[in-house]
Design a protein around this motif. Structure first.
Motif, mmCIF file in Angstrom:
data_model
loop_
_atom_site.group_PDB
_atom_site.id
_atom_site.type_symbol
_atom_site.label_atom_id
_atom_site.label_comp_id
_atom_site.label_asym_id
_atom_site.label_seq_id
_atom_site.Cartn_x
_atom_site.Cartn_y
_atom_site.Cartn_z
ATOM 1 N N PRO A 105 -4.935 2.390 -0.767
ATOM 2 C CA PRO A 105 -5.346 1.977 0.577
ATOM 3 C C PRO A 105 -5.101 0.476 0.771
ATOM 4 O O PRO A 105 -5.101 -0.290 -0.200
ATOM 5 C CB PRO A 105 -6.833 2.302 0.627
ATOM 6 N N LYS A 106 -4.882 0.080 2.005
ATOM 7 C CA LYS A 106 -4.651 -1.344 2.309
ATOM 8 C C LYS A 106 -5.816 -2.206 1.847
ATOM 9 O O LYS A 106 -5.616 -3.366 1.480
ATOM 10 C CB LYS A 106 -4.393 -1.530 3.807
ATOM 11 N N SER A 107 -6.998 -1.642 1.817
ATOM 12 C CA SER A 107 -8.172 -2.409 1.397
ATOM 13 C C SER A 107 -8.120 -2.801 -0.077
ATOM 14 O O SER A 107 -8.901 -3.631 -0.521
ATOM 15 C CB SER A 107 -9.447 -1.620 1.684
ATOM 16 N N SER A 108 -7.194 -2.227 -0.830
ATOM 17 C CA SER A 108 -7.036 -2.584 -2.246
ATOM 18 C C SER A 108 -6.321 -3.917 -2.443
ATOM 19 O O SER A 108 -6.261 -4.428 -3.551
ATOM 20 C CB SER A 108 -6.256 -1.491 -2.981
ATOM 21 N N PHE A 109 -5.765 -4.470 -1.366
ATOM 22 C CA PHE A 109 -5.007 -5.714 -1.443
ATOM 23 C C PHE A 109 -5.697 -6.798 -0.632
ATOM 24 O O PHE A 109 -5.987 -6.602 0.548
ATOM 25 C CB PHE A 109 -3.588 -5.503 -0.894
ATOM 26 N N ALA A 117 0.836 -1.201 0.000
ATOM 27 C CA ALA A 117 0.000 0.000 0.000
ATOM 28 C C ALA A 117 0.875 1.257 0.000
ATOM 29 O O ALA A 117 0.606 2.206 -0.744
ATOM 30 C CB ALA A 117 -0.942 -0.009 1.204
ATOM 31 N N ASP A 118 1.926 1.255 0.795
ATOM 32 C CA ASP A 118 2.836 2.401 0.829
ATOM 33 C C ASP A 118 3.504 2.615 -0.526
ATOM 34 O O ASP A 118 3.593 3.742 -1.009
ATOM 35 C CB ASP A 118 3.925 2.201 1.889
ATOM 36 N N GLU A 119 3.956 1.546 -1.140
ATOM 37 C CA GLU A 119 4.680 1.639 -2.415
ATOM 38 C C GLU A 119 3.791 2.074 -3.575
ATOM 39 O O GLU A 119 4.266 2.692 -4.522
ATOM 40 C CB GLU A 119 5.339 0.308 -2.752
#
Length: 89
Positions: free
Chosen positions: A51-55, A45-47
């Motif tokens: 948002p974390k929810s995309s993974f 998500a940082d890279e």
């Protein structure tokens, strides 16, 4: 989809490259109680600035070899953000 080889308990948190058509990712967290999986999602998500929810891990929840479903970004954009060569998965 993104295929990943996860290296938990690494000394550094980073994307190491591509090996056998899998993105190799090292995280500091141990593979205990899902902590390495959460660290993987946070790093990705940082890279990618997503948002974390995309993974979402869709295969390999308890394995080092994982397949993630990624939403909100094109394959080409993801490859650019993560440094994946164009001919790799």
């Amino acid at each position: 989809m993104l295929r990943v080889k996860l290296k938990p308990r690494s000394s550094r948190r980073r994307i190491e490259g591509v090996e056998e058509e899998r993105l190799v990712v090292a995280v500091n967290a141990p593979a205990l109680s899902g902590r390495a999986n959460r660290a993987l999602v946070e790093l990705l998500a940082d890279e990618t600035s997503l948002p974390k929810s995309s993974f979402r891990i869709i295969q390999g929840e308890t394995s080092r070899l994982k397949t993630l479903l990624v939403t909100g970004i094109s394959r080409e954009e993801m490859q650019n953000h993560l440094g994946i060569p164009r001919d790799s998965g």
